[in-house]
Write an enzyme that holds these catalytic residues in place. Structure first.
Site, PDB file in Angstrom:
ATOM      1  N   LYS A  43     -42.465 -26.936  79.931  1.00  0.00           N
ATOM      2  CA  LYS A  43     -41.843 -27.791  80.948  1.00  0.00           C
ATOM      3  C   LYS A  43     -40.375 -28.067  80.655  1.00  0.00           C
ATOM      4  CE  LYS A  43     -45.577 -30.815  81.122  1.00  0.00           C
ATOM      5  NZ  LYS A  43     -46.120 -32.097  80.766  1.00  0.00           N
TER       6      LYS A  43
ATOM      7  N   LYS B  21     -43.798 -20.157  74.127  1.00  0.00           N
ATOM      8  CA  LYS B  21     -44.711 -20.612  75.190  1.00  0.00           C
ATOM      9  C   LYS B  21     -43.914 -21.066  76.410  1.00  0.00           C
ATOM     10  CE  LYS B  21     -45.290 -25.513  74.457  1.00  0.00           C
ATOM     11  NZ  LYS B  21     -46.071 -26.700  74.407  1.00  0.00           N
TER      12      LYS B  21
ATOM     13  N   LYS C   4     -39.946 -31.027  68.101  1.00  0.00           N
ATOM     14  CA  LYS C   4     -39.310 -32.059  68.915  1.00  0.00           C
ATOM     15  C   LYS C   4     -38.208 -32.777  68.145  1.00  0.00           C
ATOM     16  CE  LYS C   4     -42.701 -32.940  72.486  1.00  0.00           C
ATOM     17  NZ  LYS C   4     -43.573 -33.910  73.159  1.00  0.00           N
TER      18      LYS C   4
END
Ligand code: TYM
Length: 335
Positions: free
Chosen positions: A201, A198, A116
């Site tokens: 979202k 993966k 992140k």
């Protein structure tokens, strides 16, 4: 909620963006079946979501959409405690306390923090680094035994266990040390465009993810465009055939057929036909959830009553743990 000697389950999802098939198969789908055997708490973790900048109106909408989605996916507010994280201030209070026994080094090493930080270099805030401590607080506040999550949360769970043990050793046994409940199949659903990553979202490529809000046409189109491999055999082999293995996992979890039976069913069948079958199986699961979610989100009064009751029940438990923690630390209780 029946509190008699049952073990405690806690889990949550962030109300950011559209919930994906990965969130569903890796986590939410597994929640409803636990409700009879355990005391379950299912939380919409809005405090976590603001570690990345949110548009307030969207956050409000996403939060209520997710509450309705939990119920549409089988979370029964008469059996489980369903609540919004910011309605129970003890989460932030315990997080502060746990911060003081968390080491900067261990938070710096968290894979998701590193990822992140790379993605949000323009907003590298302290919340992003503290995120796993808040997650530990969510879990430890309710003396949680089991945490049903996808594989990407395992490292955060380890930290929750470490912090529980550290606090227990420093003061005296206070927290239950939680265990993860990570299922073999579905705990890491991959991107439809890159089976080594993966399904996420926040993926900017819409073709990479199936969301629980996609229309049947969108779902068919996305599976049609999903990457495959140069072979034409539908066979599970996560290393040699990650894309087809991911589609087989999705098919198996949505149709209820085992991977071995699915391999037999699709023997000698081309990828095009296989992908259509995967899309059909996913649509058959998602469509009824969408209809129920839509009906629920329109019933504001019902959702508000669920959330009011959920926050009250959650806070009663959370307060008890926090009071115990404060007493052990040496804080003077309110007069
Ligand atoms: P979040 O919102 O990123 O994801 C919610 C849940 O979905 C799982 N998941 C996946 N499972 C399989 N395949 C995927 N591609 C996939 N992507 C996501 C996640 O593992 C998760 O279970 N930190 C958490 C939210 C949280 C939490 C908690 C969870 C906050 N406090 C306490 C459990 C207990 C998160 O960001 O999840």
């Amino acid at each position: 909620m029946d509190t008699q000697n049952k073990k405690v389950v806690f889990s949550g999802v962030q109300p950011t963006g559209k919930i994906t098939l990965g969130n569903y198969l890796g986590a939410i789908k597994n929640w409803a079946p636990l409700q009879d055997e355990y005391n379950c708490l299912y939380c919409v973790v809005d405090l976590h979501s603001i570690t990345v900048q949110q548009v307030p109106a969207e956050l409000r909408k996403n939060t209520m959409d997710l509450v309705a989605l939990y119920i549409a996916c089988g979370v029964d507010p008469n059996k489980s405690i369903l609540f919004i994280q910011s309605h129970v201030p003890e989460h932030a209070e315990l997080a502060w306390t746990l911060d003081t026994i968390s080491y900067i080094g261990e938070l710096n090493r968290m894979t998701q923090f590193k990822e992140k930080s790379r993605k949000h270099a323009d907003n590298l805030n302290m919340g992003l680094m503290n995120y796993p401590v808040l997650m530990a607080s969510d879990i430890l506040l309710y003396q949680t035994d089991l945490v049903p999550v996808g594989k990407d949360q395992v490292q955060h769970l380890e930290l929750a266990r470490d912090l529980a043990e550290r606090f227990n050793n420093r003061y005296s046994p206070t927290f239950v040390v939680p265990e993860g409940l990570v299922y073999k199949s579905g705990s890491s659903i991959k991107s439809l465009q890159d089976p080594t990553a993966k399904m996420s979202k926040s993926d900017p490529n819409e073709n990479a993810i199936i969301t629980l809000f996609d229309t049947p046409d969108e779902i068919r189109r996305k599976f049609k465009r999903a990457v495959t491999d140069s072979e034409t055999c539908v066979r599970f082999d996560a290393d040699a055939k990650p894309a087809i293995s991911n589609l087989l996992t999705i098919y198996s979890l949505t149709s209820g057929e085992s991977i071995a039976d699915a391999e037999k069913r699709f023997e000698g069948v081309g990828y095009g036909v296989f992908k259509e079958a995967v899309a059909d199986a996913v649509i058959a699961v998602i469509e009824p959830i969408q209809q129920e979610q839509k009906r629920l989100v329109a019933d504001k009064a019902y959702l508000e009553s669920v959330l009011k009751q959920g926050a009250e029940s959650a806070e009663r438990i959370a307060r008890k743990t926090l009071s115990k923690v404060y007493r052990k630390i040496g804080f003077i209780p309110k007069f």
